[in-house]
Enzyme design. Structure first.
Site, mmCIF file in Angstrom:
data_model
loop_
_atom_site.group_PDB
_atom_site.id
_atom_site.type_symbol
_atom_site.label_atom_id
_atom_site.label_comp_id
_atom_site.label_asym_id
_atom_site.label_seq_id
_atom_site.Cartn_x
_atom_site.Cartn_y
_atom_site.Cartn_z
ATOM 1 C CG ASN A 53 39.943 42.917 37.314
ATOM 2 O OD1 ASN A 53 41.167 42.765 37.372
ATOM 3 N ND2 ASN A 53 39.115 42.285 38.150
ATOM 4 C CB SER A 76 34.504 37.323 34.824
ATOM 5 O OG SER A 76 33.698 36.229 35.208
ATOM 6 C CG ASP A 84 36.910 40.881 41.612
ATOM 7 O OD1 ASP A 84 37.721 41.471 40.888
ATOM 8 O OD2 ASP A 84 37.251 40.192 42.598
ATOM 9 C CG HIS A 122 37.642 37.754 39.287
ATOM 10 N ND1 HIS A 122 38.452 38.029 40.385
ATOM 11 C CD2 HIS A 122 36.721 36.861 39.714
ATOM 12 C CE1 HIS A 122 38.021 37.331 41.422
ATOM 13 N NE2 HIS A 122 36.984 36.623 41.046
HETATM 14 C C1 GRF Z 1 45.291 35.335 36.781
HETATM 15 O O1 GRF Z 1 44.760 34.057 36.962
HETATM 16 C C2 GRF Z 1 44.264 36.396 37.022
HETATM 17 O O2 GRF Z 1 42.967 36.020 36.654
HETATM 18 C C3 GRF Z 1 44.357 36.561 38.513
HETATM 19 O O3 GRF Z 1 45.722 36.469 38.807
HETATM 20 C C4 GRF Z 1 46.338 35.639 37.835
HETATM 21 C C5 GRF Z 1 47.503 36.391 37.289
HETATM 22 O O4 GRF Z 1 48.345 35.572 36.516
HETATM 23 N N1 GRF Z 1 43.751 37.800 38.946
HETATM 24 P P1 GRF Z 1 49.553 36.178 35.698
HETATM 25 O O5 GRF Z 1 50.306 37.138 36.607
HETATM 26 O O6 GRF Z 1 49.002 36.867 34.491
HETATM 27 O O7 GRF Z 1 50.409 34.993 35.332
#
Ligand code: GRF
Length: 216
Positions: free
Chosen positions: A107, A136, A145, A109
């Protein structure tokens, strides 16, 4: 060639960064399928542009969370990818599915975990006037997470920085670090062994893990 499944819920800018890294061979693998819980996710359009298979499993059609997880698990078992990447996937998964794929599901995050699990990480960084923010990448466990950390990228928060600027820089950091880590996993240099992340060459550790500043 390692087969990668990407789970998304929205824009899919990380998905596109991963697809491009596969095309340019920065990642020694290919995106086998893009799966979204949201039929309107723009990431699905990005995947189609590259002729990548897509699958929608719309969580709104399920009364029970477990049934959604079961269908997702069934689909992933059929697909049998080497790696499953949650890249902007905004559903919490139950322990049955996370246990099933614990050594192959990662994942992304947008915070320096264990700080700020869950939503609204950028707001919390700004409200708390943190000097540092970051991202992360971790193996997925039943804890939200909370799975074993693989890598983190760090940026300095600028004085009076606007939220949109901060988000933009976090995205740029994600687009750099996530493909690198995916490639290391595809090459077998990062593994989860008995619940611990094992790096088989020291370069990975130096380049990838914590205290790594990117001036973005
Ligand atoms: C990213 O910032 C990710 O860390 C978070 O949601 C966002 C997704 O962006 N969980 P995208 O859809 O890849 O543009």
């Amino acid at each position: 060639m390692k087969q990668i499944a990407i789970l998304i819920s929205g824009s899919g800018s990380n998905l596109e960064a991963i697809i491009n890294a596969c095309k340019s061979k920065e990642i020694h693998g290919q995106v086998a399928c893009v799966i979204s819980n949201n039929p309107d996710a723009y990431g699905l359009e990005r995947a189609k542009k590259f002729n990548i298979n897509t699958r929608v499993i719309d969580h709104k059609l399920y009364l029970e969370r477990e049934k959604f997880d079961d269908d997702l698990q069934f689909f992933l078992e059929e697909l049998s990818p080497d790696l499953i990447v949650l890249a902007g996937f905004m559903r919490i998964l139950g322990s049955k599915i996370t246990d099933k794929f614990s050594d192959k599901m990662i994942n992304l995050h947008p915070s320096l975990l264990p700080l700020y699990p869950g939503l609204n990480t950028h707001d919390q960084v700004l409200i708390n006037k943190d000097n540092l923010h970051g991202i992360s990448i971790h193996y997925v466990s039943p804890a939200l997470d909370g799975g074993p950390l693989i890598a983190q990228g760090v940026i300095k928060v600028k004085k009076n920085e606007e939220k949109n600027n901060l988000i933009d820089r976090i995205h740029k950091l994600e687009h750099k670090l996530l493909p690198k880590i995916i490639n290391e996993i595809c090459l077998g240099k990062i593994n989860l062994v008995e619940g611990k992340v094992v790096y088989t060459d020291f370069k990975t550790l130096k380049k990838g893990f914590i205290h790594n500043y990117y001036e973005i």
